[in-house]
Write an enzyme that holds these catalytic residues in place. Sequence first.
Site, PDB file in Angstrom:
ATOM      1  N   ASP A 404     -65.198 -26.779  39.209  1.00 22.44           N
ATOM      2  CA  ASP A 404     -66.181 -27.535  38.443  1.00 22.44           C
ATOM      3  C   ASP A 404     -65.614 -28.915  38.101  1.00 22.44           C
ATOM      4  O   ASP A 404     -64.405 -29.132  38.132  1.00 22.44           O
ATOM      5  CB  ASP A 404     -66.535 -26.775  37.171  1.00 22.44           C
ATOM      6  CG  ASP A 404     -67.957 -27.021  36.710  1.00 22.44           C
ATOM      7  OD1 ASP A 404     -68.517 -28.075  37.047  1.00 22.44           O
ATOM      8  OD2 ASP A 404     -68.511 -26.154  36.001  1.00 22.44           O
ATOM      9  N   GLU A 407     -65.666 -34.209  40.308  1.00 24.95           N
ATOM     10  CA  GLU A 407     -65.886 -35.626  40.662  1.00 24.95           C
ATOM     11  C   GLU A 407     -64.892 -36.607  40.026  1.00 24.95           C
ATOM     12  O   GLU A 407     -64.685 -37.656  40.631  1.00 24.95           O
ATOM     13  CB  GLU A 407     -67.329 -36.050  40.349  1.00 24.95           C
ATOM     14  CG  GLU A 407     -67.850 -35.862  38.980  1.00 24.95           C
ATOM     15  CD  GLU A 407     -68.253 -34.428  38.693  1.00 24.95           C
ATOM     16  OE1 GLU A 407     -68.230 -34.108  37.501  1.00 24.95           O
ATOM     17  OE2 GLU A 407     -68.534 -33.643  39.601  1.00 24.95           O
ATOM     18  N   ASP A 477     -75.487 -29.739  37.892  1.00 27.35           N
ATOM     19  CA  ASP A 477     -76.223 -29.146  36.771  1.00 27.35           C
ATOM     20  C   ASP A 477     -77.635 -29.718  36.689  1.00 27.35           C
ATOM     21  O   ASP A 477     -77.994 -30.450  35.746  1.00 27.35           O
ATOM     22  CB  ASP A 477     -75.477 -29.411  35.460  1.00 27.35           C
ATOM     23  CG  ASP A 477     -74.082 -28.802  35.461  1.00 27.35           C
ATOM     24  OD1 ASP A 477     -73.852 -27.844  36.218  1.00 27.35           O
ATOM     25  OD2 ASP A 477     -73.216 -29.292  34.712  1.00 27.35           O
TER      26      ASP A 477
END
Length: 809
Positions: A404, A407, A477
């Site tokens: 998760d 980035e 998300d």
Amino acid sequence: MTSIFKHSSFLVFLVVALYSTGQSQTWQKTSHGVKTVIDAVEIDIRFYSPSTVRIMKWPAGKTFTKESLSVISEPQTTIFSVKQQANKLALKSEKVLVHLDLQNGQISFSDPGARVLLREQGKGALFTPFNDAGVNTFTVQQSFVLDKEEAIYGLGQQQAGKMVQRNLSLRMMQGNTDDYIPFFQSVKGYGVFWDNYSPTNFTDNAASTSFKSEVGDGIDYYFMVGGNADGVIACMRNLTGQAPMFPLWTYGYWQSKERYKSQDELVAVVKKYRELGIPLDGIIQDWQYWGNNYLWNAMEFLNPEFYNPQKMVDDVHGLNAHLIISIWSNFGPQTKPYQELDKAGALLPFTTWPESGVEKWPPQLDYPSGVKVYDAYNPAARDIYWKYLQAGLFLLGIDGWWMDSSEPDHLQAKPGDFDSKTFLGSFRKVRNAFPLMTVGGVYQHQRAQTSAKRAFILTRSAFAGQQRYGANTWSGDVVASWKALHNQIAAGLNFSLSGIPYWNSDIGGFFLWQFPKKLNDPEYRELYVRWLEFGAFCPMMRSHGEGAPREIYQFGKKGDKAYDAIEKFIRLRYRLLPYIYATSWEVTANQSSMMRALMMDFAHDKNAWDINDEYLLGKSLLVAPVTRPMYVKPVINGRDTSLTEDFSAIKSKDVYLPGGTNWYDFWTGAPFAGGQKVTKETPLDIIPLFVKGGSILPIGPDVQYAEEKKWDNLELRIYPGADGKFVLYEDENDNYNYEKGVYSTITFHWNDKKRELTIQDRQGAFSTMPAERTFNIVMVNAGKGAGEQLTNAPDKRITYAGKKMIVKL
């Protein structure tokens, strides 16, 4: 990873003096192309292969050396010619013709027949001085001219629902739901990869198409000719790396939520699926199994609710399921990884998630968490990351990694944040490559440790080349809505068209902000079912989200419409596993793609170029997800308006069937000519699904998990109307022995005119291969589709023992 001067000792220079309009211009032929200086810009043109050319430009008098983070191939020895006519220099290989204007430096690219594919805009290279955290460098820009009606695709994943990537401006910087890849390909059969990792503006308008990056010592891009979309993707993967195989179990159904709060809760979910007889291959543990935010991402089970993690893993495995766990790109200050990374100077100072050490919402910023992102560009930091991942999680037997915030999360970004020093320079300079580096670190370490278990990584972000690291990217998300569901289709397709074949989304959408009644909202239940139907035809089928649990039994019981539809599509996913796994082999062995925009296989049909709500899974199944509500109606009680379910009338969806082939309704077997729109009835448990004529579609057994039964009794559906071919691929399911040739293939050919199915000799072998098997052959026609049982009585049943057979139908 090639410095432009790495091969300089092997270069043979041919210096030619050119005389034009009273001036002389010198160029040099090298072993891979040519070099020259025009208008104070050095230009280096290099053939990497007959179909791929690298273009480098930088201000004369400066040096431009670069080891690419994305490109891992070296220039091949390529036969090419160089000819000069007047002020034009022509470099020609077998696949591409490059013209260089020796007066203004403009470059154009053509196919061998001299058809212009792409040209730079005259004077389109710009170098603007830029101070990057104390380093004098440039902001670099290159502009091109495209045909007015030319369709281009790629540029990674965006959430705008746009299929053709024309007439837009993108600020390309990795985010939660946007994964930018500075690569596009054209319906004309070429692609362009802009090899830069800093924040980049992509702009396409009537004047030009351009990339502009904040930081670059020079311009560096690759032009590739593939002839079609598959060929362009093959060129891109030849440059940046091939996609390895995933384990078979990753293609089953995956259940997740935000989050399972104890090991007992997690194991109970797997047990419940087994009790209900609903197929399941995996469960995912999200965050906070480590405890509080000061222990963020400790890569250990420090939360007392996970009292015996080894038992939890063993319990899941004992139920014939697999476990993936959440890991992040940042660490809390009380964790062992943080402390070791801090000593190594390998933590980045900017604000990231979570901001508060207190778990309450909203964040209490007067109790800062102190969580920091690690320097994934630093090989020593990647070693430290794996050290704790291995000790705390991998050795327990956890099956895969949910990376998760890859980035990474960069909150309250300030200009000075980008000056932060990384191992490879400023964060600004390498910002977009962060996911490539962090995902690559985990993959490379696991591969170095063992070949007995295939690496599988689920990641929120990606960059060019990430396909080589065993990664499946999800779309972030996203907020649950019908618009978001619709936009996932174009997002996944353009991501795939960027060269990375594995993608998925949170089935049902992550945030339920637009549905405050959550699962009690009939419109959300309908949305969830439609999203799950779409998910059944994505590379990974994974349910996940916050706000409400998403397990099948949360949607009712057997006999309830939502429950029955969910069960039907989970079962269908498993029946299609032989087809899906064979498609994954095509990705690895032949550089194919799983999710295929219609233009990939039907570029001749202009009507298919800009369709953003249909696609092919593999080369046989056309999928048209339902992306609007059909079975709710408003109920007004005084001033209050609510929704209720309304199944009184069956609704429908129009579907375009591309021309040049015939099609069959998967559910009914009804045939249709291509090149037309058809209307398909769409009750809640039906998604429009069509099969291309000439397809040979294997249907696997009804199972509870992917490896429960061998594929020794398969239904083979023949869809007539054209000749066809299918290769059934099998291996040991979860190791890298396939790289040593330990697998088998069985090739089927359908001769439509003779009505003959030829089954070729089996090629190869593996340890658990069935010695013989039954093929139940079904000739599909109207009234003989999938039906409710997803199976048919065979027209012929044969026993195959690995030797060539010809079956007449």
